[in-house]
Design an enzyme around this catalytic site. Structure first.
Site, mmCIF file in Angstrom:
data_model
loop_
_atom_site.group_PDB
_atom_site.id
_atom_site.type_symbol
_atom_site.label_atom_id
_atom_site.label_comp_id
_atom_site.label_asym_id
_atom_site.label_seq_id
_atom_site.Cartn_x
_atom_site.Cartn_y
_atom_site.Cartn_z
ATOM 1 N N VAL A 17 -14.150 9.481 -57.626
ATOM 2 C CA VAL A 17 -13.591 10.828 -57.742
ATOM 3 C C VAL A 17 -12.994 11.041 -59.127
ATOM 4 C CG1 VAL A 17 -11.917 12.471 -56.811
ATOM 5 C CG2 VAL A 17 -13.130 10.908 -55.270
ATOM 6 N N ALA A 46 -5.381 6.507 -66.883
ATOM 7 C CA ALA A 46 -4.744 5.213 -66.608
ATOM 8 C C ALA A 46 -5.572 4.428 -65.601
ATOM 9 C CB ALA A 46 -3.328 5.422 -66.084
ATOM 10 N N LYS A 106 -4.000 10.717 -49.164
ATOM 11 C CA LYS A 106 -3.631 11.109 -47.801
ATOM 12 C C LYS A 106 -2.601 10.173 -47.184
ATOM 13 C CE LYS A 106 -7.911 8.876 -46.459
ATOM 14 N NZ LYS A 106 -8.437 8.776 -47.828
ATOM 15 N N GLU A 130 -5.040 19.199 -51.780
ATOM 16 C CA GLU A 130 -6.210 19.680 -51.044
ATOM 17 C C GLU A 130 -7.232 18.567 -50.819
ATOM 18 O OE1 GLU A 130 -8.057 21.733 -48.749
ATOM 19 O OE2 GLU A 130 -6.963 23.230 -49.932
ATOM 20 N N GLY A 188 -23.357 3.091 -47.526
ATOM 21 C CA GLY A 188 -22.160 3.332 -48.323
ATOM 22 C C GLY A 188 -21.169 4.290 -47.697
ATOM 23 N N GLU A 191 -16.728 1.159 -45.465
ATOM 24 C CA GLU A 191 -16.297 0.041 -46.304
ATOM 25 C C GLU A 191 -16.675 -1.283 -45.640
ATOM 26 O OE1 GLU A 191 -14.933 0.442 -49.213
ATOM 27 O OE2 GLU A 191 -14.568 2.609 -49.127
ATOM 28 N N ASP A 202 -7.290 6.543 -40.827
ATOM 29 C CA ASP A 202 -7.567 7.540 -41.867
ATOM 30 C C ASP A 202 -7.431 8.949 -41.301
ATOM 31 O OD1 ASP A 202 -8.998 8.333 -44.576
ATOM 32 O OD2 ASP A 202 -10.118 9.329 -42.982
ATOM 33 N N LYS A 206 -4.592 12.331 -41.981
ATOM 34 C CA LYS A 206 -4.999 13.722 -42.196
ATOM 35 C C LYS A 206 -4.461 14.630 -41.101
ATOM 36 C CE LYS A 206 -9.106 12.002 -44.554
ATOM 37 N NZ LYS A 206 -10.559 11.743 -44.465
#
Length: 438
Positions: A17, A46, A106, A130, A188, A191, A202, A206
């Site tokens: 990302v 960074a 998140k 977002e 993919g 994980e 996860d 959210k």
């Protein structure tokens, strides 16, 4: 023509990302300046390892390992490191230095959202996230802004692409869970360690964020009931399919209403049966979707790619342009509204329906005994289907019962299932799943 001011942007993290965000900042600089009202200068990126290979070819001089120094001089900070630390410390430092922050983290927002918002309010800066929910789908801004004059009553979301892909594979191909997971890993989507996805963690993060914005109350991760998909079998999928349902891992946040209901908001994540005609049932592969019910707007659905470098970068850039505009106009950061202050309801207070699979002795009076027990617990049966099985070895017969209940409290439904297990005509309870949309 008035000369545009320049805003320095610090990017923390350069994974899939982050690399796409950097590319957009460089390649689309003129477009972004026109839309933001200021030039967005990528001051630095960074990273832990400057020499690590990356998908996008970026100027090497942009990279640094000194995130703290980069944050100090920035007007806008994009945090895409993930995890709790050092992301939390860097975000707090950025806001205290007067920088607006955009994050896709998140886990951090779900865990420490109240602290982050409090610091943003103190500093008068904007905190946006977002990209933390449903990738490219614009869902948080519509909830916060477009629906701010309405009352949201319920949110149902497919917010984890990995689990949706796995369940979709099981539904369309008949694959077992382990085989569908292996395929997701090969492509993919999952994980090497898929625990956070398949156990629902996860999606729970959210769900906490969606509930907080939808009901103007700060909900934390510990307020979310969480159940994953690892126990869902091919037999469950097949039985649901035969009954006209599809199984999805849903994040649900809903206001409890009606006579006898506990006050509060039920926030939960679990495998759920949906009728195949429900809009969310048509969400395939690794896509995400969020279905919202509001008093005046009615039913709304937001659909799109829930992950990936480019889609998620799109959400990040939307937040970045919005934050830049607030700095150009010298306005206060967009504040979080917490006027609701409704409590998080325990899972026992949730109102839902159950799908119950039973293997029972095939003998007279079994159906009547089961129906009576349901009635004694105040649970009404909507659908009951029976299939007879004959064992070729013993010539004995058993019956498979599939029951779908009407909506009732989770406490009543759980007590009913426990009582059913005690009947001497019950061989085994093969599955218990929640049902929505009926």
């Amino acid at each position: 023509m008035t000369e545009l001011r320049t805003l320095k942007v610090a990017l923390l993290g350069c994974g899939n990302v982050g690399a796409q965000v950097a590319r957009i900042l460089i390649d689309d600089a003129e477009m972004l300046a026109a839309r933001a009202g200021a030039r967005l200068e990528l001051a630095g990126i960074a990273v832990r390892n400057v020499d690590a290979p990356r998908e996008v070819d970026l100027p090497r001089e942009l990279f640094t390992t000194d995130a703290e120094a980069l944050v100090k001089d920035a007007d806008l900070v994009i945090e895409l490191i993930g995890g709790i630390e050092p992301a939390r410390t860097l975000i707090l430092a950025a806001m205290r230095n007067g920088a607006c922050v955009v994050t896709g983290n998140k886990a951090l927002v779900a865990k420490d959202g109240p602290i982050l918002h409090e610091e943003a309010d103190k500093a008068g800066v904007q905190l946006s996230y977002e990209a933390a929910v449903a990738g490219a789908i614009p869902i948080l801004r519509p909830i916060r802004d477009s629906l701010s004059g309405d009352r949201i009553t319920r949110v149902l979301g497919i917010v984890n692409g990995t689990t949706n892909f796995i369940l979709d594979q099981m539904d369309t191909t008949g694959a077992q869970f382990a085989d569908a997971l292996a395929e997701a890993q090969r492509l993919g989507y999952a994980e090497a360690d898929p625990t956070a996805d398949v156990e629902g963690h996860d999606a729970a993060s959210k769900a906490a964020i969606l509930a907080s914005l939808s009901f103007h109350t700060r909900f934390a991760l510990e307020d979310v009931y969480c159940e994953g998909i690892s126990s869902v079998t091919a037999a469950d999928i097949a039985a649901a399919k035969e009954a006209g349902f599809v199984i999805k891992l849903l994040a649900i946040a809903e206001k409890l209403t009606g006579p006898g209901s506990a006050e509060g908001v039920s926030v939960r994540v679990h495998p759920t049966l949906l009728p195949r005609e429900h809009p969310l049932a048509a969400v395939h592969g690794a896509f995400n979707a969020v279905f919202i019910e509001a008093e005046n707007a009615g039913e709304l659905m937001f659909y799109g790619q829930g992950a990936g470098g480019k889609p998620t970068a799109s959400a990040v850039m939307g937040d970045l342009v919005s934050a830049a505009r607030s700095l150009v106009l010298d306005g206060p950061g967009r504040a979080e509204t917490t006027t609701g202050q409704v409590p998080a309801a325990p899972i026992s207070s949730a109102v839902t329906s159950y799908y119950i699979g039973l293997d029972v002795a095939d003998q007279p009076g079994v159906l009547a005994r089961i129906a009576q027990l349901f009635a004694e617990h105040g649970v009404s049966i909507e659908i009951m289907r029976q299939t007879i099985h004959r064992s070729s070895d013993t010539q004995s017969e058993s019956a498979e019962l599939r029951i779908v209940t009407h909506r009732a409290s989770e406490a009543a439904l759980a007590a009913t299932v426990q009582a059913v297990k005690g009947l001497d005509v019950i061989n085994t309870v093969t599955s218990v799943l929640r049902v929505e949309g009926v």
